[in-house]
Every structure is written in structure tokens, then in C-alpha cells.
Design a protein around this motif. Structure first.
Motif, PDB file in Angstrom:
ATOM      1  N   PHE A  87       3.972 -13.720  10.094  1.00 45.77           N
ATOM      2  CA  PHE A  87       2.518 -13.574  10.201  1.00 45.77           C
ATOM      3  C   PHE A  87       1.868 -13.647   8.810  1.00 45.77           C
ATOM      4  O   PHE A  87       0.928 -14.414   8.588  1.00 45.77           O
ATOM      5  CB  PHE A  87       2.194 -12.232  10.875  1.00 45.77           C
ATOM      6  N   PHE A  88       2.387 -12.863   7.890  1.00 47.94           N
ATOM      7  CA  PHE A  88       1.773 -12.854   6.558  1.00 47.94           C
ATOM      8  C   PHE A  88       2.037 -14.171   5.829  1.00 47.94           C
ATOM      9  O   PHE A  88       1.178 -14.649   5.077  1.00 47.94           O
ATOM     10  CB  PHE A  88       2.274 -11.658   5.748  1.00 47.94           C
ATOM     11  N   GLN A 118       6.888  -8.059   2.678  1.00 50.81           N
ATOM     12  CA  GLN A 118       5.658  -8.826   2.932  1.00 50.81           C
ATOM     13  C   GLN A 118       4.839  -9.010   1.657  1.00 50.81           C
ATOM     14  O   GLN A 118       4.125  -9.998   1.521  1.00 50.81           O
ATOM     15  CB  GLN A 118       4.829  -8.198   4.058  1.00 50.81           C
ATOM     16  N   SER A 128       2.641   2.634   5.297  1.00 52.34           N
ATOM     17  CA  SER A 128       2.920   1.419   6.050  1.00 52.34           C
ATOM     18  C   SER A 128       1.717   1.097   6.925  1.00 52.34           C
ATOM     19  O   SER A 128       1.420   1.821   7.870  1.00 52.34           O
ATOM     20  CB  SER A 128       4.142   1.604   6.940  1.00 52.34           C
ATOM     21  N   TYR A 129       1.011   0.053   6.573  1.00 51.67           N
ATOM     22  CA  TYR A 129      -0.142  -0.360   7.356  1.00 51.67           C
ATOM     23  C   TYR A 129       0.171  -1.643   8.122  1.00 51.67           C
ATOM     24  O   TYR A 129      -0.679  -2.506   8.285  1.00 51.67           O
ATOM     25  CB  TYR A 129      -1.345  -0.588   6.441  1.00 51.67           C
ATOM     26  N   LEU A 130       1.394  -1.760   8.568  1.00 49.67           N
ATOM     27  CA  LEU A 130       1.800  -2.990   9.245  1.00 49.67           C
ATOM     28  C   LEU A 130       1.534  -2.873  10.743  1.00 49.67           C
ATOM     29  O   LEU A 130       1.366  -1.770  11.272  1.00 49.67           O
ATOM     30  CB  LEU A 130       3.283  -3.246   9.001  1.00 49.67           C
ATOM     31  N   TYR A 131       1.495  -4.020  11.406  1.00 48.75           N
ATOM     32  CA  TYR A 131       1.300  -4.011  12.858  1.00 48.75           C
ATOM     33  C   TYR A 131       2.575  -3.500  13.520  1.00 48.75           C
ATOM     34  O   TYR A 131       3.644  -4.076  13.358  1.00 48.75           O
ATOM     35  CB  TYR A 131       0.946  -5.415  13.349  1.00 48.75           C
ATOM     36  N   ARG A 132       2.432  -2.435  14.270  1.00 49.69           N
ATOM     37  CA  ARG A 132       3.591  -1.731  14.812  1.00 49.69           C
ATOM     38  C   ARG A 132       4.266  -2.501  15.933  1.00 49.69           C
ATOM     39  O   ARG A 132       5.409  -2.233  16.269  1.00 49.69           O
ATOM     40  CB  ARG A 132       3.173  -0.346  15.318  1.00 49.69           C
ATOM     41  N   PHE A 133       3.538  -3.471  16.521  1.00 47.01           N
ATOM     42  CA  PHE A 133       4.125  -4.189  17.654  1.00 47.01           C
ATOM     43  C   PHE A 133       4.861  -5.450  17.217  1.00 47.01           C
ATOM     44  O   PHE A 133       5.455  -6.129  18.047  1.00 47.01           O
ATOM     45  CB  PHE A 133       3.048  -4.539  18.677  1.00 47.01           C
ATOM     46  N   LEU A 134       4.810  -5.762  15.932  1.00 46.84           N
ATOM     47  CA  LEU A 134       5.539  -6.936  15.447  1.00 46.84           C
ATOM     48  C   LEU A 134       6.912  -6.511  14.931  1.00 46.84           C
ATOM     49  O   LEU A 134       7.042  -5.420  14.378  1.00 46.84           O
ATOM     50  CB  LEU A 134       4.774  -7.612  14.306  1.00 46.84           C
ATOM     51  N   PRO A 174       0.829  -1.219   0.000  1.00 42.26           N
ATOM     52  CA  PRO A 174       0.000   0.000   0.000  1.00 42.26           C
ATOM     53  C   PRO A 174       0.859   1.263   0.000  1.00 42.26           C
ATOM     54  O   PRO A 174       2.076   1.190   0.149  1.00 42.26           O
ATOM     55  CB  PRO A 174      -0.798  -0.125   1.294  1.00 42.26           C
ATOM     56  N   LEU A 232      -0.584 -16.547   6.729  1.00 51.05           N
ATOM     57  CA  LEU A 232      -1.872 -16.330   6.059  1.00 51.05           C
ATOM     58  C   LEU A 232      -1.892 -16.955   4.666  1.00 51.05           C
ATOM     59  O   LEU A 232      -2.956 -17.203   4.100  1.00 51.05           O
ATOM     60  CB  LEU A 232      -2.172 -14.830   5.963  1.00 51.05           C
ATOM     61  N   GLU A 291       8.681 -11.294  12.636  1.00 51.63           N
ATOM     62  CA  GLU A 291       7.306 -11.696  12.988  1.00 51.63           C
ATOM     63  C   GLU A 291       6.308 -11.218  11.929  1.00 51.63           C
ATOM     64  O   GLU A 291       5.331 -11.908  11.644  1.00 51.63           O
ATOM     65  CB  GLU A 291       6.921 -11.118  14.345  1.00 51.63           C
TER      66      GLU A 291
END
Lengths: 402, 459
Positions: A120-121, A168, A106-112, A103, A124, A116
Motif C-alpha cells: 500500500f505505501f 514502511q 503504530s498508526y498502521l491500518y490494522r486490517f492489512l 511515528p 503511494l 499489504e
């Protein structure tokens, strides 16, 4: 990523493959709380993207590029029109296994952390643990984040977030890669690496949709483009055809003596009026010059707390197309692609001033400045990027500076 | 399943990375260990257990309940607002899998925290029990650290009696206004209930509790009576003597007792062993020597308590019912977050919780048939057009709330009452499958239809 420049025309895969994305009469109207039309973001758009193509969505901010991309991904629903991706609706879940998406932010999970995030991806996509681990390593190496794999994404700079976002998007070795402003926030080296990656993917027959308002990026990698303005497509077709000026010719050669130059000019003036002939020194573009400076600096010292310059394209992404070492690839391209291509010799420059005799004299003298970097040798197009930018800018209107 | 587990795992990671898990652990520890230290019990086994279980379990359920609502709203709504969900939704995972993964993540987190809190409460209970006097410890083992089921006289079916009396007292129903007919019927019901519940002064009444299925199991087992009555007296704490004859009538096994109890509160006393008759019935005759009537409510006036299981098993079943409540809250929060922004979803969820907690008011409205309240001028309850809309709505709401509030694990545990496997099964069926299932289906439908890219990222 291997920093090897290559023109789009050198891609090996034919671009007349099957249709990957088909868009017909696509319209998107955003509505307010009461269902009243608020903004027509995309207005009756048609295009097709074929396998192996690097397809550019070009336009100023707010022109409807990202909205189109999000409808292709099933994140927004069309008000009217029809979209097919791999022959299915964008909401068809199994088709998404073949798509990679980066995108515009950055729309990634900030705590990973980086590792990780990729894990995670990868999960999926149902990748087996061994393959996930292997690809994680390769991708982190490729985007230059191996050294910071345990730092959480929330601590990353914007450029580093773009890099992990890119990684990712490629974890599933996608057949269709959709990149929304992929070079935004990246330094020039990162930009070059991303462009090289796009070309490497295209060589493997992957389809790439690139949405950008950065004209140089699009020009460097895209085969075909559509140009958006106000939600509508105002131009589309192969980039070379859009930019070519078939009634002009440019010749680039080593500097010659004044007398010989005069002879050449006399010969040309025999058929062309003097005020239609333009002569100047070719220059390398700023990107090439910058990359050369950084390359030399890296040779002298190398320690940074941020992202390192990326390594080669991940092995699983290179596939067979880049199985040989980067050096071999470069040599191969330098030796094979020697025949001049019509598009590369076509002048793009718009202004055509009269001949300056004093300048002509100075040009006829032997050149003493250092030669351009070897890696940029087979890429003549960048010399006129500024002019190309001007031309496209005049067509699109000025970007609003996003 | 792997994808759902991946999404659920993300909730766990977020809980640890944002230190939420540890903060909740600290708060729960404070509730479990700190609260009983601040609240003094009366030194009896019953008082100690009551305080420990009531306060710690209530605090745990409240804490986890609010945390669950907040987290369930946040985990989905904020993912949408900050656009992370876009990255997930473009991968080969269905929307329902994302939703379910979030729900299961919250549930597993709650299960872990509830288990930790439950284990702490159990250990604390054992430790505090060990500090009681030997006599109190004996009471604890025999009366409180047990799991006692209850049996009572079946609720009488008053319908046929009411019909008979109506026929006798109302010769021509067509001559009466329909509203008056309803009122007449209500009066007859009240009269019959009074007949069944009121023990007049100087009189005795017999109750019979059928335990034929448990006759063999209850042989030589310690049984107790749990009673509650009301009087018209306003003498405060004073006690009322009662005469009890329990056991087979006209038999030497019938036990006679004289007990004095205060009104308006539950009281328990033990019975001698083996008082059931040959058919497995327990006969209880109560005499009222007082100068005023005693009213034993139909639903919980006289109950027989008998041992059913161990306290540990009962405690686990109690926690399981609390877990069902938390699962429902998680589904409500996620369903709200499926189509609303985080603050609005949180507000809506809390509003739903508030309605749930005000079930008493809802029940009063349904009972009175009006929301306008008591009209002093007419000495009755007024009725308005609004009632035609709200009373049916409140009635439906109460039915739904009762599906959840039929279970009171904290009261049961603190009084040593058994939460049977049947009750637990019913709780799972009503709270998780029916109510949570409804919210899950609604949430998934809304989430699937939602455009996920309308939000602008703000991270």
C-alpha cells in the motif's frame, strides 16, 4: 539487520553537506475551541540538519519533540516561524517522496497484513510493481517479519508493529528518515538492529532525524543533538562536544602487575593529586552482554512464534556502503579504526573518589573473568552509558516514564 | 490516478476485512428475497411488480443510503482519530487525492452492491412473473415490463392572463396596500388554475397533447392514458363515470369510450392505435356526467403514456439515479468527516438526511409563507419576525432539495414509466456534478486545511 556495532565517528560521509532541514523561529501554540492559547508546545526554535547527519531531538516527554517532527512533516502547522525541508515547505507534496517517517506509535491500518501494508505505501510512492515486490521481500526479511507476512497488523505485538512501521518508513529508500522513538517497544536485539540500521543509512549519506528520550539510543547513533525542555532548545551541538570533559583523561589497558601499576600511579601522582585519580575495571554494558547471551541461545535452539531477529539491512538500503558481507565489514572496521579517537578516550564519569589501596591491589592481579564479546571490542563508549545517562538526566530532569 | 486508486482500494479491503461487504450482501439479500415473501400481492401483474419493485428498491436504497453515510463518516473521521491518515499524508500524495480516493472507493463499493441488489431484484421479478397466469403475463409484457414515457399538455403561462385581469379588476393599484395587491394576484391565479383544471358537472373539456416529434415512431404503437382527478364527494371507493372522445375531431378515427374511475388515484386505460391527427396532436375530450365537479390537476391530471424503451434499460437507468443519490450521501458524509469527529460527523450527516426527507414540511412552509402555522383565532396563517429569516432559508433549502427530489426512479419503475436518458443526464448533472461537487469541494478544502496530528491515536 546485521548486528554490527559501530561508533558514529566511523561514518564515511562528511557532515558538512547541504542543508536538508532548516527551522527558524519555530513556534507552535495549541489553541482551544474558542481560539484561546492553550499550550505553547514549541517556542522559538532554530536548528538546521545537514545531509548525512544523524540528528537527535532529545528531551523528556511533552518537551515538544514530536510536535516539531509533525510540523516538519506538514501534519501540524506552525503558529509562527519558518520550516524548509529539501528547500520547500513541509506541505510540498513532491518533496515527500524523499522522506520516510516512523511515528511514535503504530498508526498502521490494522486490517492489512505486513505484505499489504508495504505494498500500500509502496503504491503511494508510485513504485513499479516489480520494485515494490522486491523491496517488500527485503524489508520483511530485514525486520524479521517474513514468517508472519500474512498476519494482519492488528494481531501484532507492539514490537512487531514497530518493525513493520520501520519497514514502511524505508520502502521508498528515503533521503531523509524521521524516526520518532524508534526503539520504543522493541526488545534489546531490535533496539540494536534499529541503531545499526540508522548508522547504515547515515553511511550512505542519508539524513536521519531521531526523536527520543532514550539517552543511550541518541548517544549511540547521533552526530548532533538539540535538547528540548518546555518547548525550547536548551542545548545543541555535536554530541561529542557536549559530553566531552577535556580536563580529564582515561586510559584503558590490559591488567598489569602490582609493582608496575604502582609505578604508573606514582608517575601520575607526581602531577595530579591522589584524590583526583580513579581506577576501576572496565565493564561491558548490559546491552552487549544481553546480545551475547541471546546469540549463544540462538545457536543452541531457534523457534519463535513472533518476530525473528532481523536479517541484514535490505540490499537497496545498504547501497555500496555495505556491499561486502557483514563479516568482511566487521573485519575492515576492526583493522582500520585502530587509532584512538579523542572522544573515545575522554572520561565522562562524574564522581571521582579517592584511591582505594585494597582495590588497587586486587586490580593489579591478573584478570580471570572471561573477555568481553568480540563484537563489542571497538566500542568503548557503552561502558559509561549509565554515567552519560545520569549526566543528561540531570540536565533534562527526570523523564516521566512514558 | 494510481494513488487515488490505491486509496479507493483500501476502502474495498476494509469492507471485506471487517466483513461489512458480506453483511450488507446478507441484508440486501434479505430485503430483496425476504421482503416480497412476507408481503402478499393481489395476484395481478401490476400488484406483484408494484410490491416487488417498490419495497425491494426502497429497502435497497435505504439500506445502502444509511450504510453510505455511516461509512463515509467513518472512513475519514476514524482515520484521523486513529492517526492512520498521518501515515498516508506524509507520503507524496495530495490531500485532495486522499479525499477523492475515499469518495471513489465508497462509490465503487456502492456501485457493486447496487448492481448485485439490482440483478437480484431483476431475477426475482422474472421468476415471480413466470408464476403468474398467462393473461397476467400478457399484461405484464404489454403494460408493465415496458418503459413508457409520458406526454401532457404544456403548463399554461398564466402571467399575461393574470396581468390582463388585474388591469381590468384593479383600476388604481396605488390605492391598495401592497400586501392586498399580492393577495389579489394570488386569487386571480387560483381562479385561472381552477378554470384550467375543474371540469364542471354536466360539461366537457378538451385537452390537446402535441406529439409531432414522435408521430412516426408512435404509429401502430399501444398508447395509454394515465389520469387522476379529485372530487368533493366523500363516498369513499365509489367510481365516477366519465365520457372520453380521443382522436382527431370530426373524424371517423375518433374513439369514444365510457370509463368509470375512483377519485384521487392514478388510473390507466389503453387507447386504440393511431389516434394522432395529421399534425401529430392527440385530442382528448372528457365529459363529466356526474352531479359534482371533477378536478384534473395541472401537473398530472391527464398524461399520455407511450412506449419508449425496454424495461431492462429503464431498470438500469433507475438504478443509476439511485446511485446518484448514494454518491451525494457519500460526499455529504465525507465533507462532514473532513472537519468533525466521527460521532459528530455522523450526527450532522443524518440531520442533513432528515431535512432532505422532510421536504414536504419545508414545501408547506414555503407555500404558506410562514412557519407559525394556522392561526385559528384569525382564521388564517399568522406571520412573525421569525418568518423573515426562516421562510427565505426554507425556500432556498427547497430549491436545493428539489434538485435531488425531482427524480423518483422507484415510482417510475413500479409504474412502468420511463426514466429517459435526458432525465438520467439531468440527475447526474444536478446530483453528482452540482450538489456532490459542492460537498466534494467543501470537504477537500476543509480536509486540506485541517491539522491531522492533533488527534491522539487510540488504537
Amino acid at each position: 539487520m546485521s548486528a554490527v556495532a559501530e561508533s558514529p565517528s566511523a561514518q564515511a560521509v562528511p557532515k558538512d553537506g547541504k542543508t536538508i532541514v532548516s527551522v527558524r523561529g519555530l513556534t507552535k501554540i495549541f489553541k482551544d475551541f474558542w481560539g484561546r492559547p492553550k499550550a505553547k508546545a514549541v517556542d522559538n526554535v532554530d536548528f538546521e540538519v545537514r545531509q548525512g547527519e544523524v540528528f537527535g531531538l532529545l528531551g523528556p516527554n511533552g518537551s515538544g519533540k514530536s510536535t516539531t517532527v509533525k510540523m516538519l512533516l506538514g501534519l501540524l502547522y506552525p503558529t509562527s516561524g519558518h520550516i524548509e525541508v529539501f528547500g520547500h515547505s513541509p506541505r510540498h507534496v513532491p518533496s515527500k517522496a524523499h522522506i520516510g517517517y516512523l511515528p511514535e506509535e503504530s498508526y498502521l491500518y490494522r486490517f492489512l497484513d505486513s505484505h499489504e501494508t508495504l505494498d500500500f505505501f509502496g503504491n503511494l510512492f508510485d513504485l513499479p510493481p516489480a520494485k515494490r515486490k522486491e523491496r517488500n521481500e527485503q524489508l520483511l526479511e530485514m525486520v524479521g517479519l517474513s514468517a508472519v507476512r500474512t498476519r494482519v497488523v492488528g494481531e501484532f505485538s507492539k514490537g512487531m508493529q514497530r518493525r513493520i512501521g520501520l519497514a514502511q518508513a524505508l520502502i521508498n529508500d528515503p533521503d531523509l528518515v524521521i524516526l520518532d522513538e524508534p526503539t520504543a517497544g522493541l526488545d534489546p536485539i531490535g533496539c540494536r538492529e534499529v541503531k545499526d540500521l540508522i548508522l547504515a543509512l547515515a553511511r550512505r549519506g542519508k539524513t536521519v532525524i531521531l526523536s527520543s528520550h532514550l539517552l543511550a539510543d541518541v548517544e549511540d547513533v547521533c552526530d548532533r543533538v538539540v535538547i528540548y525542555y518546555g518547548g525550547r532548545i536548551h542545548a545543541q551541538g555535536p554530541l561529542r562536544e557536549l559530553l566531552a570533559k577535556p580536563d580529564s583523561v582515561r586510559i584503558t589497558m590490559p591488567a598489569i602487575g602490582r609493582e608496575n601499576m604502582q609505578k604508573v600511579l606514582d608517575l601520575i601522582r607526581h602531577d595530579v593529586a591522589a584524590d583526583k585519580v580513579q581506577i576501576d575495571n572496565p565493564t561491558q554494558n548490559l546491552e552487549s552482554y544481553f546480545l551475547e547471551v541471546v546469540r549463544k541461545a540462538k545457536e543452541a535452539m531457534s523457534e519463535t512464534s513472533g518476530a525473528t531477529s532481523g536479517s541484514r539491512v535490505a540490499a537497496y538500503l545498504r547501497g555500496d556502503a555495505e556491499a561486502a558481507p557483514a563479516g568482511d565489514q566487521l573485519l575492515k572496521r576492526l583493522t582500520v579504526a585502530t587509532a584512538p579517537k579523542p572522544a573515545e578516550s575522554a572520561p565522562i564519569a562524574a564522581p571521582e573518589p579517592k584511591i582505594d589501596q585494597t582495590k588497587l591491589a586486587s586490580l593489579a592481579k591478573p584478570v580471570e573473568t572471561p573477555a568481553p564479546a568480540a563484537t563489542t571490542a571497538p566500542a568503548p563508549a557503552p561502558a559509561d552509558l549509565s554515567q552519560a545517562n545520569e549526566k543528561l538526566s540531570s540536565l533534562l530532569g527526570k523523564p516521566d516514564g512514558k | 490516478m494510481n494513488k487515488i486508486a490505491t486509496i479507493a482500494g483500501l476502502t474495498w479491503k476494509a469492507a471485506f476485512r471487517y466483513r461489512l461487504f458480506w453483511i450488507l450482501c446478507v441484508l440486501l439479500a434479505a430485503a430483496v428475497a425476504g421482503l416480497p415473501l412476507l408481503l402478499k400481492d393481489d395476484g395481478t401483474a401490476q400488484g406483484m411488480v408494484s410490491i416487488l419493485l417498490t419495497y425491494t428498491l426502497s429497502a435497497t436504497a435505504t439500506l445502502l443510503g444509511f450504510a453510505t453515510l455511516w461509512l463515509s463518516c467513518g472512513t475519514l473521521a476514524r482515520d484521523v482519530e486513529e492517526c492512520q491518515v498521518q501515515m498516508v499524508a506524509v507520503k507524496p500524495i495530495a490531500r485532495w487525492q486522499i479525499w477523492l480516493g475515499k469518495w471513489l472507493g465508497l462509490l465503487s463499493l456502492n456501485a457493486a452492491l447496487l448492481a448485485l441488489a439490482g440483478a437480484s431484484i431483476f431475477i426475482m421479478l422474472q421468476w415471480r412473473a413466470s408464476r403468474l397466469s398467462p393473461e397476467q403475463q400478457k399484461i405484464l409484457r404489454e403494460d408493465i415490463f415496458v418503459s413508457r414515457a409520458s406526454a401532457k399538455e404544456p403548463m399554461p403561462n398564466l402571467g399575461p392572463y393574470v396581468d390582463d385581469i388585474m388591469k381590468h379588476e384593479v383600476k388604481d393599484p396605488s390605492a391598495m396596500d401592497p400586501g392586498d395587491l399580492l393577495e389579489k394576484r394570488r386569487q386571480i391565479v387560483e381562479r385561472l388554475i381552477a378554470y384550467k383544471t375543474v371540469l364542471p358537472s354536466g360539461r366537457a373539456r378538451m385537452w390537446a397533447i402535441d406529439l409531432h416529434n414522435l408521430k412516426d415512431r408512435l404509429r401502430d404503437k399501444r398508447l395509454q392514458l394515465r389520469i387522476k382527478f379529485h372530487t368533493a364527494s366523500n363516498r369513499g371507493e365509489s367510481e365516477f363515470p366519465t365520457y372520453w372522445k380521443v382522436g382527431p375531431t370530426n373524424s371517423t378515427r375518433q374513439a369514444e369510450m365510457t370509463e368509470s374511475f375512483p377519485a384521487d388515484s392514478f388510473q390507466e386505460f389503453s387507447l386504440p392505435n393511431n389516434l394522432l391527427d395529421d399534425q401529430g396532436r392527440l385530442w382528448i375530450e372528457v365529459g363529466n356526467p356526474n352531479s359534482m365537479d371533477l378536478t384534473f390537476p395541472l401537473e398530472d391530471g391527464i398524461e399520455l403514456l407511450y412506449p419508449e424503451s425496454t424495461f431492462g434499460i429503464n431498470f438500469i437507468r433507475g438504478l443509476a439515479v439511485i446511485f446518484c443519490w448514494l454518491a451525494l450521501l457519500a460526499s455529504i458524509g465525507l465533507a462532514a468527516a473532513s472537519f468533525l469527529s466521527f460521532p459528530v460527523a455522523a450526527f450532522v450527516s443524518l440531520a442533513v438526511l432528515a431535512i432532505g426527507l422532510s421536504s414536504g414540511t419545508v414545501a408547506t412552509v414555503v407555500e404558506q409563507g410562514t412557519i407559525t402555522g394556522f392561526d385559528a383565532a384569525k382564521s388564517g396563517y399568522g406571520h412573525s419576525v421569525v418568518d423573515y429569516v426562516f421562510v427565505p432559508f426554507f425556500r432556498a433549502t427547497l430549491k436545493i432539495l428539489n434538485l435531488v427530489q425531482d427524480f423518483s426512479p422507484i415510482d417510475s419503475l413500479s409504474s412502468g414509466r420511463s426514466i429517459t436518458w435526458g432525465q438520467l443526464g439531468l440527475a447526474v448533472a444536478q446530483i453528482i456534478f452540482l450538489l456532490s461537487g459542492f460537498f466534494c469541494v467543501m470537504g477537500i478544502i476543509l480536509f486540506t486545511r485541517r491539522e491531522l496530528a492533533t488527534a491522539q491515536g487510540n488504537n
